[in-house]
Design an enzyme around this catalytic site. Structure first.
Site, PDB file in Angstrom:
ATOM      1  N   LYS A 136       0.871  -1.189   0.000  1.00 26.58           N
ATOM      2  CA  LYS A 136       0.000   0.000   0.000  1.00 26.58           C
ATOM      3  C   LYS A 136       0.893   1.220   0.000  1.00 26.58           C
ATOM      4  O   LYS A 136       2.023   1.160   0.499  1.00 26.58           O
ATOM      5  CB  LYS A 136      -0.872   0.011   1.258  1.00 26.58           C
ATOM      6  CG  LYS A 136      -2.134   0.836   1.125  1.00 26.58           C
ATOM      7  CD  LYS A 136      -3.239   0.047   0.458  1.00 26.58           C
ATOM      8  CE  LYS A 136      -4.471   0.832   0.207  1.00 26.58           C
ATOM      9  NZ  LYS A 136      -5.593  -0.065  -0.147  1.00 26.58           N
ATOM     10  N   ASP A 176      -7.072   4.149  -4.445  1.00 25.27           N
ATOM     11  CA  ASP A 176      -7.712   4.039  -3.129  1.00 25.27           C
ATOM     12  C   ASP A 176      -8.307   5.430  -2.890  1.00 25.27           C
ATOM     13  O   ASP A 176      -8.549   6.160  -3.866  1.00 25.27           O
ATOM     14  CB  ASP A 176      -6.665   3.637  -2.060  1.00 25.27           C
ATOM     15  CG  ASP A 176      -7.317   3.200  -0.738  1.00 25.27           C
ATOM     16  OD1 ASP A 176      -7.767   2.048  -0.652  1.00 25.27           O
ATOM     17  OD2 ASP A 176      -7.397   4.004   0.205  1.00 25.27           O
TER      18      ASP A 176
HETATM   19  P1  NDP Z   1     -12.927   7.608  -2.824  1.00 23.04           P
HETATM   20  O1  NDP Z   1     -11.859   8.622  -2.681  1.00 23.04           O
HETATM   21  O2  NDP Z   1     -13.494   7.338  -4.163  1.00 23.04           O
HETATM   22  O3  NDP Z   1     -14.146   7.983  -1.862  1.00 23.04           O
HETATM   23  C1  NDP Z   1     -13.958   8.120  -0.497  1.00 23.04           C
HETATM   24  C2  NDP Z   1     -15.268   8.513   0.150  1.00 23.04           C
HETATM   25  O4  NDP Z   1     -15.143   8.393   1.567  1.00 23.04           O
HETATM   26  C3  NDP Z   1     -15.655   9.962  -0.116  1.00 23.04           C
HETATM   27  O5  NDP Z   1     -17.045  10.084  -0.096  1.00 23.04           O
HETATM   28  C4  NDP Z   1     -15.013  10.687   1.070  1.00 23.04           C
HETATM   29  O6  NDP Z   1     -15.630  11.910   1.403  1.00 23.04           O
HETATM   30  C5  NDP Z   1     -15.234   9.689   2.179  1.00 23.04           C
HETATM   31  N1  NDP Z   1     -14.167   9.829   3.174  1.00 23.04           N
HETATM   32  C6  NDP Z   1     -12.840   9.656   2.975  1.00 23.04           C
HETATM   33  N2  NDP Z   1     -12.159   9.896   4.096  1.00 23.04           N
HETATM   34  C7  NDP Z   1     -13.077  10.249   5.013  1.00 23.04           C
HETATM   35  C8  NDP Z   1     -12.995  10.620   6.366  1.00 23.04           C
HETATM   36  N3  NDP Z   1     -11.820  10.677   6.998  1.00 23.04           N
HETATM   37  N4  NDP Z   1     -14.152  10.886   7.014  1.00 23.04           N
HETATM   38  C9  NDP Z   1     -15.352  10.816   6.370  1.00 23.04           C
HETATM   39  N5  NDP Z   1     -15.490  10.478   5.084  1.00 23.04           N
HETATM   40  C10 NDP Z   1     -14.374  10.206   4.419  1.00 23.04           C
HETATM   41  O7  NDP Z   1     -12.347   6.271  -2.160  1.00 23.04           O
HETATM   42  P2  NDP Z   1     -12.841   4.757  -2.365  1.00 23.04           P
HETATM   43  O8  NDP Z   1     -14.312   4.714  -2.542  1.00 23.04           O
HETATM   44  O9  NDP Z   1     -11.973   4.146  -3.379  1.00 23.04           O
HETATM   45  O10 NDP Z   1     -12.427   4.112  -0.966  1.00 23.04           O
HETATM   46  C11 NDP Z   1     -13.324   4.065   0.141  1.00 23.04           C
HETATM   47  C12 NDP Z   1     -12.870   2.991   1.106  1.00 23.04           C
HETATM   48  O11 NDP Z   1     -12.863   1.724   0.441  1.00 23.04           O
HETATM   49  C13 NDP Z   1     -11.456   3.145   1.676  1.00 23.04           C
HETATM   50  O12 NDP Z   1     -11.430   2.612   2.980  1.00 23.04           O
HETATM   51  C14 NDP Z   1     -10.615   2.265   0.762  1.00 23.04           C
HETATM   52  O13 NDP Z   1      -9.422   1.843   1.406  1.00 23.04           O
HETATM   53  C15 NDP Z   1     -11.584   1.112   0.572  1.00 23.04           C
HETATM   54  N6  NDP Z   1     -11.355   0.271  -0.588  1.00 23.04           N
HETATM   55  C16 NDP Z   1     -11.249   0.800  -1.845  1.00 23.04           C
HETATM   56  C17 NDP Z   1     -11.066  -0.027  -2.932  1.00 23.04           C
HETATM   57  C18 NDP Z   1     -11.031   0.489  -4.321  1.00 23.04           C
HETATM   58  O14 NDP Z   1     -10.921  -0.324  -5.241  1.00 23.04           O
HETATM   59  N7  NDP Z   1     -11.131   1.785  -4.564  1.00 23.04           N
HETATM   60  C19 NDP Z   1     -10.911  -1.481  -2.763  1.00 23.04           C
HETATM   61  C20 NDP Z   1     -11.132  -1.949  -1.413  1.00 23.04           C
HETATM   62  C21 NDP Z   1     -11.322  -1.084  -0.377  1.00 23.04           C
HETATM   63  P3  NDP Z   1     -14.891  13.279   1.039  1.00 23.04           P
HETATM   64  O15 NDP Z   1     -15.003  13.396  -0.445  1.00 23.04           O
HETATM   65  O16 NDP Z   1     -15.630  14.327   1.793  1.00 23.04           O
HETATM   66  O17 NDP Z   1     -13.472  13.130   1.508  1.00 23.04           O
HETATM   67  O1  2IT Z   2      -7.927  -1.732  -0.552  1.00 24.86           O
HETATM   68  C1  2IT Z   2      -7.870  -2.250  -1.686  1.00 24.86           C
HETATM   69  O2  2IT Z   2      -8.026  -3.459  -1.856  1.00 24.86           O
HETATM   70  C2  2IT Z   2      -7.655  -1.365  -2.834  1.00 24.86           C
HETATM   71  N1  2IT Z   2      -7.583  -0.150  -2.667  1.00 24.86           N
HETATM   72  C3  2IT Z   2      -7.513  -1.938  -4.208  1.00 24.86           C
HETATM   73  C4  2IT Z   2      -6.120  -2.435  -4.422  1.00 24.86           C
HETATM   74  C5  2IT Z   2      -5.797  -2.873  -5.823  1.00 24.86           C
HETATM   75  O3  2IT Z   2      -4.611  -3.147  -6.039  1.00 24.86           O
HETATM   76  O4  2IT Z   2      -6.682  -2.967  -6.675  1.00 24.86           O
END
Ligand code: NDP
Ligand code: 2IT
Length: 458
Positions: A136, A176
């Site tokens: 990561k 992420d």
């Molecule tokens: P994005 O940046 O697309 O979206 C993040 C969302 O979460 C936004 O709505 C953001 O709001 C909100 N957010 C982020 N930080 C905070 C905080 N500290 N407090 C409140 N709201 C918050 O990210 P993803 O959707 O990609 O990721 C979301 C979660 O999913 C993370 O935990 C990530 O690690 C996990 N994840 C992502 C994967 C992926 O493929 N993208 C895979 C597996 C897990 P704002 O815009 O106001 O910051």
């Molecule tokens: O938390 C996660 O699994 C991710 N942000 C996706 C990682 C990836 O390599 O697709």
């Protein structure tokens, strides 16, 4: 004392001394220690039954990253002002394949957060059954309110250093929080220029230049596929259920999309400023407004309530107070605490499915499990994203692009398989609910542990 009791006492002692050792070696790394605790509580008793893991110090080695790179990222804003951020890559474990895991750009990013995410990734990637190691990275850079040109200059500076440490067979980053197709485009473009090769070094690339169908959708879709499996395993189903989702980014959007398709009613979405509650349900048309708002206009979720009169914006709060059948925390770590868990139980919530990484605190997790609420840990329920990244890597190696339906089918079968593995290692509790936390941790651990055993002292 019975044999079982003395075994329990021994496990507790080992757990305690192991966690003290981890705390001593990683002072102040709260999130990392939390993630290690969650896994160790389940895995240490299992190791007691399988002493060869203990003798070869498998868990002790797993909590120590193979390598961490920390670097300076200088960049210039549109007005000519100079800035400096910190960049990181935690290369956690390569026993199963190249380091694999996303990059996060968010002001809260620090070493503890990236180590917890890299640690989670080890077991998640193992559960996918694909040849993926774990890692990561990211930066404390805040992409919010920055122009495209500023984001591009930052990404190029970040990649100038990171490019030395990654490669299609060594370390393959992805997105992420704060890193989506735009950022991956800028980073990939700069990498290609620096190393003078076009290779599959990132996943989550645009479809136009080597990305995979379904990768943008994969984490959210995968999480819903997983919850669908969970519910049918417990003689229940998604259709007609009321669901609350936190976040409004990549994971939240596609969780909502698949839930709507499978006839559940989505009541909430959120961002860091608050949540929207739509009693009529967020339908396809309203979701497409949110996608446009968040992905193109980079706006705030409160604007949804300005557009749809029945939608209410609740400032400064999280959605867990809204009565629901199913909850999908999909924003960030530790966003659902014990008080929230009590509220969910009071409102008769059936299950919590982690779309984000470690969004539910340890206390909340225990409370939910003790009270018979189904709990799906992120390393199982959100593994669809990285699994589809693995499929993107396979397509890049073949120099082919698979059809959308084909990738979706593969994703679904991976999520079904993860569910089976969880059930195998996580027998039902007295409340008749599968212990997915135990199942996911042990199933994820065993495969990496076996690889490490066979590969000698690495
Ligand atoms: P994005 O940046 O697309 O979206 C993040 C969302 O979460 C936004 O709505 C953001 O709001 C909100 N957010 C982020 N930080 C905070 C905080 N500290 N407090 C409140 N709201 C918050 O990210 P993803 O959707 O990609 O990721 C979301 C979660 O999913 C993370 O935990 C990530 O690690 C996990 N994840 C992502 C994967 C992926 O493929 N993208 C895979 C597996 C897990 P704002 O815009 O106001 O910051
Ligand atoms: O938390 C996660 O699994 C991710 N942000 C996706 C990682 C990836 O390599 O697709």
């Amino acid at each position: 004392m019975s044999a079982a009791n003395s075994q329990d006492t021994l496990s507790n002692k080992k757990l305690h001394s192991f966690l003290s050792w981890v705390e001593e070696k990683n002072p102040g790394e709260i999130e990392f220690i939390q993630a290690v605790r969650e896994l160790s509580e389940v895995v240490i008793p299992y190791i007691q039954e399988n002493p060869r893991y203990e003798k070869m110090k498998i868990l002790d080695r797993m909590v120590e990253p193979e390598r961490i790179i920390i670097f300076r990222v200088p960049w210039m804003d549109d007005k000519g002002n100079y800035h400096v951020n910190r960049g990181y890559r935690v290369q956690m474990n390569s026993a199963l394949g190249p380091y694999k895991g996303g990059l996060r750009f968010h002001p809260s990013v620090n070493l503890s957060i990236l180590k917890f995410l890299a640690f989670e990734q080890t077991f998640k990637n193992s559960l996918t059954t694909l040849p993926l190691g774990s890692g990561k990275g990211g930066s404390d850079f805040d992409p919010k309110a920055k122009s495209d040109a500023e984001v591009m200059r930052f990404c190029q500076s970040f990649m100038t250093e990171l490019s030395r440490h990654i490669g299609s067979s060594s370390d393959v980053p992805a997105g992420d929080i704060g890193v989506g197709t735009r950022e991956i485009g800028y980073m990939f473009g700069h990498y290609r220029r620096l190393i003078n090769r076009f290779e599959g070094v990132f996943t989550g690339k645009s479809l136009k230049w080597g990305g995979s169908y379904i990768r943008p959708e994969a984490t959210g879709y995968g999480c819903v596929y997983f919850s669908d499996e969970v519910l049918s395993h417990h003689q229940n189903g998604l259709a007609g259920k009321e669901a609350i989702i936190s976040g409004s980014g990549n994971v939240a959007q596609y969780t909502a999309e698949k839930l709507i398709e499978l006839k559940a009613k989505v009541l909430t979405l959120s961002d860091s400023q608050g949540y929207i509650y739509d009693p009529d349900g967020i339908d396809t048309e309203k979701l497409s407004f949110v996608k446009d708002l968040k992905n193109l206009r980079r706006g705030r979720i409160r604007e949804d309530a300005e557009k749809y009169p029945r939608s209410q914006f609740v400032a400064g709060r999280r959605p867990w107070e809204v009565p629901c059948d199913l909850a999908y925390p999909s924003a960030t770590q530790n966003e659902l605490n014990l008080e929230d868990a009590k509220e969910l139980l009071k409102n008769k919530c059936l299950g919590v499915f982690e779309g984000a990484n470690m969004p539910v605190t340890l206390e909340a997790t225990s409370y939910l499990q003790e009270h018979g609420v189904i709990f799906a840990p992120g390393k199982a329920s959100n593994a669809g994203g990285v699994a589809t990244s693995g499929l993107e890597m396979s397509q890049n190696s073949q120099r082919l692009s698979w059809k959308r339906e084909e990738v979706d089918k593969y994703l679904r079968s991976i999520m079904i398989n993860i569910h089976k593995e969880c059930v195998l290692y996580g027998p039902r509790t007295h409340k008749g609910v599968v212990n997915y936390l135990r199942g996911a941790n042990i199933a994820g651990f065993v495969k990496v542990a076996e690889a490490m055993l066979e590969q000698g002292l690495t």
